[in-house]
Every structure is written in C-alpha cells, then in structure tokens.
Design an enzyme around this catalytic site. Structure first.
Site, PDB file in Angstrom:
ATOM      1  N   ARG A  68      40.999  39.923  39.359  1.00 16.47           N
ATOM      2  CA  ARG A  68      41.300  39.021  40.486  1.00 16.47           C
ATOM      3  C   ARG A  68      42.693  38.417  40.325  1.00 16.47           C
ATOM      4  NH1 ARG A  68      36.972  34.443  41.654  1.00 16.47           N
ATOM      5  NH2 ARG A  68      38.005  33.503  39.848  1.00 16.47           N
TER       6      ARG A  68
ATOM      7  N   LYS B 178      43.596  33.419  44.316  1.00 18.47           N
ATOM      8  CA  LYS B 178      43.559  32.112  43.652  1.00 18.47           C
ATOM      9  C   LYS B 178      44.992  31.619  43.459  1.00 18.47           C
ATOM     10  CE  LYS B 178      40.326  30.133  40.369  1.00 18.47           C
ATOM     11  NZ  LYS B 178      39.856  29.074  41.257  1.00 18.47           N
TER      12      LYS B 178
ATOM     13  N   GLU C 221      33.656  28.319  52.789  1.00 12.43           N
ATOM     14  CA  GLU C 221      33.342  27.885  51.425  1.00 12.43           C
ATOM     15  C   GLU C 221      33.774  26.442  51.272  1.00 12.43           C
ATOM     16  OE1 GLU C 221      35.558  29.733  48.239  1.00 12.43           O
ATOM     17  OE2 GLU C 221      37.239  30.182  49.544  1.00 12.43           O
TER      18      GLU C 221
END
Ligand code: PLP
Ligand code: COI
Length: 341
Positions: free
Chosen positions: A82, A184, A220
């Site tokens: 990721r 992220k 989210e």
C-alpha cells in the site's frame, strides 16, 4: 531483554519516544542502504517538498507479544505494497517492498523493550513514512526523499476502549472522486482536521464521511473503515474507490468467511439503510474494531440495536477472532504473521 518500566495497561494512543528508528535517504535516483539511528529529530531545508506541497505519505501497523512470548507483526507485506501505491500516486520513489519489511523487523528488534507484554491491552504501533526533502518552489515533485520508521507503544485509539461510540454524519468531505482517498497521504488527514475538531467539540468521537459526489453513500471515518452486521448476521462493508483499502477490513472479510462462516457483502452502502443494521464498527490498525452505538445525522439519531453499553455479539466474535490471530492464540492464515523475535 529488560522491558521498559511503562504503565502498559493505561497507555493511550500517544507518542512515546523510543530508543531507535530507521532512516534511509533517496538521492540521485537511488535509496542508500539505510540505518537504525537514535536521533528522533529531522533537520530539513525550509523549502523541502514536504513543507511546501505536503509531499508525504505514511503507513501504520502493529507489533504484538504473543502468549508464548514471541514478538510478531501482522501482514507487513500489505503495508509495504500500500505504501508503494501511495508513493506512485504522489510521484515519489517506491521504497522496495522487501526492504520495507526488513526495516520494520530491524526497528522493532531495536525497540523490543518497548513492545507491550501479552495481555496488557497495549501494542507497539509502527509508523513508516516518507517525505520529499530537497527544496522545491515550483509545484513539482522533489528529487530527494527520506524514508523513516519509528515505533511507539500505544493503548486504545478511542478513550474508553471497547465502549460503543457516538459519531456524526459530517458535512465535510474527506476525499474527492478520483482524488487521493484510496492512498495514505498526509494531505488526506490534514483535510480531516477541521472536521474532527468540530466533531469533538460537538461531543462526537468521529465523523462518518459520505461519498462527496452524491452524499448518499457511506464512505469511512477519518482513520478507519466501516463494518456493519445485518439482522441476519451478514457482514456488510462499503466498497468505494475513495476510501483507504484497510488491511484490517480485508482481514475481517476473510475471518468472517473462513473462521465464522458468515456471508459477506462488499458493496455500496446507502446512508438510508444504516438504520436497518444490527451492529456497526470502525476497523483499522489503530481502531482495531471499535463499536459504534449511535450515529447522528443532522439531529436525526440512528441507534444501533446493539446499544451503548457493549460491543454487539457478532462484532465481538470478529474482534476476538482477529485479535486471537494477531496475538497468536488462534492459527493464522498462511503468511499473515511475521515473527520478529
Ligand atoms: N481508513 C483510514 C482513513 C485510515 O487512516 C486507516 C488506518 O490506517 C484505515 C482506514 C484502516 O486501515 P488499516 O486497517 O490498514 O490500518
Ligand atoms: C492506523 O490505523 O494505522 C492509522 O493510520 C489511523 C490513524 C488515524 C492513527
């Protein structure tokens, strides 16, 4: 190895400086070999890319002490990949995935005295991050980068541990369609700061962000994905291109299907249907699974049948199974647990 004298059972989710961190620098198109160092401070030029245009990404994973005394971490390969995705999206060089895992192991070993003991309720949070370090004043990617990993022992992310939370439907958006919500990047969290301060001032623990395009679908929170349990015991979790692909959520989907024999639906979830679910939880490395008891949508309350006293029964089963795997009490699927020491 002598453990540090910390009040392990009463740690919050905060930063405690430990003895060692990993650092590697990227210059002239290559990463150096990297080293474990003691200095927790970074000195950079005032015009570094990270300061001017927020060119920074990060990861979060944890190390645990198992019942039989080993130190392990959970699926670090997924954090490595990721982070590679995050780097590509922000035009940063990828820190090689194998080296990422080796560096995690090295830093945890060097800080073994800070890994909370089994049963304390605390864990060692591992924070890999990368930033553009050379001066850039025109809007463009930096040419030089620093990759670092520090660790800090932590307790529960939300005060009150496993007590159900009250959250609000936010009027702010966390991520744009076709933006950076799926990686992220520090910028996503900067975007969420005003929203979280506002929510806290109003007495809410977190925000439920909706899809920015139609404001009808659940996305989210600022730091966790959602899971819902239907009245007939299915796990439902939102699917969206603008949410972070949570490693905890992906693991829970597997745990639900393969350990608990549950049906799972990964699909768009309308805000409109949330009132029909039996249980709701926030899942992530920091959040683990934090139950939600009440969701406030502009004065309208959605009260989950699981209530405000304790975690719903299915959420509890998922929680016990996932943490059982992470702490070595239950057999893990192949490749999920990396033994460090
Ligand atoms: N969503 C956001 C915005 C996050 O910051 C995090 C934390 O990493 C998560 C979800 C959960 O992801 P993971 O389970 O990989 O920690
Ligand atoms: C994590 O769970 O690792 C995160 O990065 C979330 C953050 C809000 C602490």
């Amino acid at each position: 190895m002598e453990k540090k004298q910390l009040d392990w059972s009463n740690l919050g989710f905060g930063y405690i400086q430990t003895d060692a961190r990993f650092v590697s620098n990227y210059k002239n198109g290559a990463w150096d070999e990297g080293a474990v160092v003691t200095d927790a401070n970074i000195v950079l030029n005032e015009c570094a890319g990270v300061f001017q245009y927020a060119q920074t990404i990060f990861e979060g994973l944890k190390a645990y002490t198992t019942e039989d005394g080993r130190i392990v971490c959970f699926r670090p390969d997924l954090n490595a990949s990721r982070m590679a995705d995050s780097a590509k999206r922000l035009e940063m060089p990828v820190f090689p995935e194998e080296r990422f895992i080796d560096a995690v192991i090295e830093v945890v070993k060097a800080n073994a005295a800070y890994v909370p003991p089994f049963g304390s309720g605390a864990t060692l949070y591992i924070r890999p991050y990368m930033m553009g370090t050379n001066p850039v004043i025109g809007v463009k990617p930096a040419d030089e980068y620093m990759f670092r990993i520090f660790v800090t022992p932590v307790g529960p992310y939300f005060k009150g541990g496993a007590k159900p939370l009250t959250i609000k439907v936010s009027d702010f958006d966390r991520a744009a369609p076709h933006g950076t919500g799926h990686i992220k990047a520090g910028l996503n969290y900067a975007m969420s700061l005003h929203a979280i301060v506002t929510a806290h001032e109003e007495g809410y623990a977190e925000n439920m962000y909706l899809d920015p395009q139609t404001r009808t679908k659940v996305e989210e929170t600022g730091g966790a994905n959602f899971i819902f349990i239907t009245k007939d015991n299915k796990l439902v979790t939102p699917k969206s291109d603008s949410i972070l692909p949570s490693i905890t959520r992906r693991s829970l989907v597997y745990v639900a299907q393969h350990y608990l024999n549950m049906e799972v639906e990964e699909r768009e979830v309308l805000l409109e249907e949330v009132k029909d679910f039996a249980e709701c939880g926030l899942c992530g490395t920091a959040a683990v699974i934090s139950p939600v008891g009440r969701i406030v949508d502009h004065g309208k309350e959605i009260c989950l049948p699981s209530g405000m006293d304790e975690m719903g029964p299915v959420t509890k089963k998922l929680y016990d199974t996932l943490t059982g795997i992470q702490m070595g009490k239950l057999e893990a699927p192949e490749g999920w647990i990396k033994t460090i020491l």
